[in-house]
Design a protein around this motif. Sequence first.
Motif, short mmCIF file in Angstrom:
data_model
loop_
_atom_site.label_atom_id
_atom_site.label_comp_id
_atom_site.label_asym_id
_atom_site.label_seq_id
_atom_site.Cartn_x
_atom_site.Cartn_y
_atom_site.Cartn_z
N VAL A 110 0.83 -1.21 0.00
CA VAL A 110 0.00 0.00 0.00
C VAL A 110 0.86 1.26 0.00
N ALA A 111 0.30 2.35 -0.54
CA ALA A 111 0.97 3.65 -0.52
C ALA A 111 1.17 4.13 0.91
N THR A 143 0.92 17.71 7.48
CA THR A 143 0.95 16.30 7.11
C THR A 143 2.31 15.68 7.41
N PHE A 144 2.28 14.45 7.94
CA PHE A 144 3.48 13.61 7.98
C PHE A 144 3.55 12.90 6.63
N GLN A 145 4.39 13.41 5.72
CA GLN A 145 4.50 12.83 4.38
C GLN A 145 5.67 11.84 4.36
N ILE A 146 5.35 10.57 4.32
CA ILE A 146 6.33 9.50 4.42
C ILE A 146 6.98 9.27 3.05
N PRO A 147 8.30 9.27 2.94
CA PRO A 147 8.95 9.00 1.65
C PRO A 147 8.57 7.62 1.12
N LEU A 148 8.20 7.58 -0.16
CA LEU A 148 7.66 6.35 -0.74
C LEU A 148 8.65 5.20 -0.69
N GLU A 171 -0.41 1.56 -4.84
CA GLU A 171 0.94 1.48 -4.32
C GLU A 171 1.62 2.85 -4.29
N THR A 172 1.02 3.83 -4.97
CA THR A 172 1.50 5.21 -4.97
C THR A 172 0.29 6.12 -4.81
N LYS A 181 -8.93 -4.13 11.44
CA LYS A 181 -9.50 -2.78 11.42
C LYS A 181 -9.26 -2.16 10.05
N PRO A 182 -10.30 -1.61 9.42
CA PRO A 182 -10.14 -1.06 8.07
C PRO A 182 -9.43 0.28 8.06
N PHE A 183 -8.89 0.64 6.91
CA PHE A 183 -8.23 1.93 6.74
C PHE A 183 -8.76 2.63 5.50
N MET A 184 -8.81 3.96 5.55
CA MET A 184 -9.29 4.76 4.44
C MET A 184 -8.21 4.89 3.37
N LEU A 185 -8.63 4.99 2.11
CA LEU A 185 -7.71 5.14 0.99
C LEU A 185 -6.71 6.26 1.28
N PRO A 186 -5.41 5.96 1.35
CA PRO A 186 -4.41 6.99 1.68
C PRO A 186 -4.32 8.07 0.59
N GLN A 187 -4.08 9.28 1.04
CA GLN A 187 -3.85 10.40 0.14
C GLN A 187 -2.55 11.09 0.52
N ARG A 188 -2.04 11.91 -0.39
CA ARG A 188 -0.76 12.55 -0.15
C ARG A 188 -0.84 13.57 0.99
#
Length: 480
Positions: free
Chosen positions: A41-42, A74-79, A148-149, A429-436
């Motif tokens: 997952v992204a 935002t905590f933007q995690i490097p891909l 994945e991105t 536990k479900p997770f919401m579609l990640p966004q940037r």
Amino acid sequence: MIGCLLGLVACQPSLPHIDEQKEITPVIYPDYKEVTIPVNVAPLNFGLRDAVEDAVAVFSFQEHSISVWLKDSTFQIPLKAWQELLQQAKGKSLEVSVSVKEKGKWIGYRPFDIYVASEPMDAYLVYRKIAPGYELWKNMGIYQRNLETFEESPVLENRQTDQNCMNCHSFCNRQADRFLFHMRQKLGGTYLVKDGTVEKLNTETPETISSLVYPSWHPEGRFVAFSTNITKQFFHPNNRNRIEVYDEKSDVVVYDTEKHELITAPALFSNQAFETFPTFSADGKTLYFCTAQAKPMPDAYQEVKYSLCSVSFDPEKRTFGNRVDTLYAAEQQGKSVSFPRVSPDGRYLLYTLSGYGNFSIWHKDADLYWVDLKTGEHRKQDEINSPDVESYHAWSGNSRWFVFSSRRDDGLYTRPYFAYVSEEGKIGKPFMLPQRERDYYEDSMWSYNIPEFVSGKIRVSARSIIDVAETSGTNIKFMK
């Protein structure tokens, strides 16, 4: 790989000294605390609910870690570092530690976990983006997202097709090169894509009540089951369910893509019942569908409750069995079934259950259930249901993941959520579609409609679809 992770950390500012340690976890958005995610997952970028002077999040597994400082909320995690860390942690869990600076002091929160399943989910998700009212369609489109991105691209937008309506995209075995969707009003028709070739179908016949509506592909790809529906809607002046959508009539048919013919059976095509939402079994030998006793509409809209039934199907002979089996009897059990979908391994049939009707995307009592097709046991999915709407859903190809639509975030907009299913049938536990960006959903004016897993990227161009849309199309026949 380990060197890359450690090198990334070394380039970051040193972690702060903690002045105060709290025994609670931070309040974050989206809520990714204790969720189960796939290894592919992204990044789960998130932010904090409250404003702070500064903050840092550390994602760690054993001796490997990534430090991410808060930037633009935002905590933007490097891909690349995220992907490497997930590979290290698959089958286990990441620990996430968040520290914040408030009034000049650093406060540390109790860490939380993110569980990383070894099994991936399909790499793409396809959905329609539409304003949540559904009464207007000036702007809408069908889009694909690389899970994945953060890459999202349009498959087709209605600004290219004179602002018409497009809906009900459906894929054969989640293949990107074999799918269909409808366009309504201008350029109306059903568009079937196979290996880059687009075919336009005119699906109204003298014998059917409407053009084709809700689809389900047969796993072998030759047949597609559809409902035909005369659908109406009205708005509640004072009701927590804002909109009511109902069928005045409906039937189920099966389309033969090779012969351009529709076939059906009395159990699927009757004036005495409303039949809808067909879905094939994993082996293609059974057709499941929802059915309710026909009643005068809209006067009796709250009395219409749909059972979940099935009938056998022989693809070689193009015939249906005479026996109808009932998996959920609405009249006896008191609620109404919609959106049945079978896992690709044939083990579970996931469905939505609400108080009445079949358009459950506006019913706040709508929850997800499944029936174990091996044991016949029905179970409410308490692990994933919320006080708001859970509705449409689709399975990943390995049967370990499903995506579902939910309004739990704000009660108005539909968002995609993903849930993990273990081999033992336990759900994470479900997770919401990640966004940037952390603020993406709060700033967005779109609902995500009909999320469908796809194994790869759709390559057919919008131009090739539009070229075919401007032709007269192929007529289909109803076989009596």
